[in-house]
Design a protein around this motif. Structure first.
Motif, mmCIF file in Angstrom:
data_model
loop_
_atom_site.group_PDB
_atom_site.id
_atom_site.type_symbol
_atom_site.label_atom_id
_atom_site.label_comp_id
_atom_site.label_asym_id
_atom_site.label_seq_id
_atom_site.Cartn_x
_atom_site.Cartn_y
_atom_site.Cartn_z
ATOM 1 N N PHE A 193 21.499 -32.769 22.592
ATOM 2 C CA PHE A 193 21.762 -34.195 22.404
ATOM 3 C C PHE A 193 23.091 -34.329 21.671
ATOM 4 N N VAL B 250 25.515 -37.371 19.947
ATOM 5 C CA VAL B 250 25.671 -38.772 19.570
ATOM 6 C C VAL B 250 27.097 -38.975 19.082
ATOM 7 N N SER C 233 31.038 -37.291 15.650
ATOM 8 C CA SER C 233 29.939 -37.017 16.565
ATOM 9 C C SER C 233 28.993 -36.009 15.939
ATOM 10 N N VAL D 187 26.319 -46.176 16.178
ATOM 11 C CA VAL D 187 26.375 -45.339 17.380
ATOM 12 C C VAL D 187 27.225 -46.019 18.451
ATOM 13 N N THR E 251 25.382 -42.156 23.457
ATOM 14 C CA THR E 251 24.585 -40.939 23.300
ATOM 15 C C THR E 251 24.518 -40.199 24.623
ATOM 16 N N GLU F 94 27.376 -49.369 25.440
ATOM 17 C CA GLU F 94 27.207 -47.913 25.367
ATOM 18 C C GLU F 94 27.699 -47.248 26.646
#
Length: 326
Positions: free
Chosen positions: A20, A22, A29, A53, A56, A76
């Motif tokens: 993962f 982000v 990050s 954020v 992602t 996003e």
């Protein structure tokens, strides 16, 4: 994270490591590797500077074969499409924007096109803007028609249902493109949209053979359609279906005859020969074309007559009998 595939005594939940990433609005990050092994897993990724954020990434670079449902808002997706390092991650965000309204995403798509170097992303932008008649999108189409990448130029031809007047001349210039596939697709699309200019387009592409004769066969199909009756163009198309040519040329010529719904003695014999080939990429299309043509009673009568006059091995007779079933 939820694993939604069906499970039973033989198939359980997958156990796998997933990365993962982000990315935060301050430019920082955070990356985390987590093992997923349950119907539902929760993964926490730290925010070093408590920054909001930006976007992602689940499985950056798409290393795991999967079908993923990942809900992200427009902001996003925009940030990911513009800023993700890897092309596949930028494309993932772009693909997720397909159902977003044009007015909301137009400016973003144009920014992406202007910034991108990868043809796959440029082509997807063209696809998503294809029905847009906004001046900014039309300007993008015009630039795309002059792109150094042949697939980007072709994407305009393949994706737009109609051509705005401002780009018609530039589309017509693709009739002399370096790509034979682009020439073929452009010739077909222009003839479909502007049949009254058929002679202009045929004159411009006369004598171009192409790869596996693709342009020539398209030219003959259009010329035969314009002539409307028995022509030398039809005879030449039939010649391309014969075993004097490799199978790709034969298949393309069969498709042309199928669309013209043209049939004669020589074509049926060539289709029989192709249908009996051990090359299924030749035999399958031949049978399909034959079945389309014999839907007309007079063509079925012709084909049965040729079959009955022939001398066939048992397996050939069985195969052709099956092919001649309407």
């Amino acid at each position: 994270m939820n694993q939604t595939h069906k499970t039973d005594e033989l198939t359980g939940y997958f156990k796998m490591p997933i990365f993962f990433q982000v990315f935060f609005k301050d430019g920082s990050s955070s990356t985390k590797k987590a093992w997923l092994s349950h119907a539902s897993d929760t993964v926490y990724v730290s925010a070093p500077n408590d920054s909001p954020v930006e976007y992602t990434l689940f499985d950056p670079e798409s290393n795991v074969l999967k079908t993923l449902e990942f809900q992200r808002n427009f902001e996003e997706l925009s940030a990911q499409a513009l800023n993700a390092k890897n092309m596949i991650d930028r494309y993932d965000a772009l693909a997720a924007l397909k159902e977003t309204g044009l007015d909301q995403k137009r400016d973003l798509l144009i920014r992406l096109f202007n910034k991108e170097t990868f043809n796959v992303i440029k082509n997807e932008v063209i696809s998503q803007l294809a029905k847009d008649d906004n001046a900014a999108s039309i300007s993008l189409f015009n630039r795309a028609l002059h792109d150094k990448d042949l697939t980007v130029r072709r994407a305009v031809v393949d994706n737009l249902e109609t051509f705005p007047n401002a780009i018609v001349a530039d589309v017509e210039n693709l009739l002399t493109d370096s790509s034979y596939v682009t020439i073929e697709n452009t010739l077909r699309k222009l003839y479909k949209l502007y049949p009254e200019k058929a002679k202009v387009y045929l004159d411009k592409t006369k004598g171009v053979m192409g790869h596996n004769n693709n342009v020539r066969i398209t030219w003959l199909e259009i010329a035969a359609k314009e002539a409307k009756a028995g022509t030398t163009e039809q005879d030449q198309l039939v010649e391309y279906t014969s075993n004097r040519y490799e199978f790709l040329t034969r298949v393309k010529a069969m498709g042309a005859a199928e669309r013209l719904v043209f049939c004669n003695d020589a074509l049926v014999r060539n289709l029989f020969n192709a249908a009996l080939s051990s090359n299924t990429r030749l035999g399958g299309p031949a049978i399909r074309t034959l079945k389309v043509l014999i839907a007309k009673p007079e063509n079925l009568k012709l084909a049965k007559g040729i079959f009955e006059m022939g001398t066939w091995k048992d397996w050939e007779s069985k195969a052709l009998t099956e092919a001649l079933k309407p």
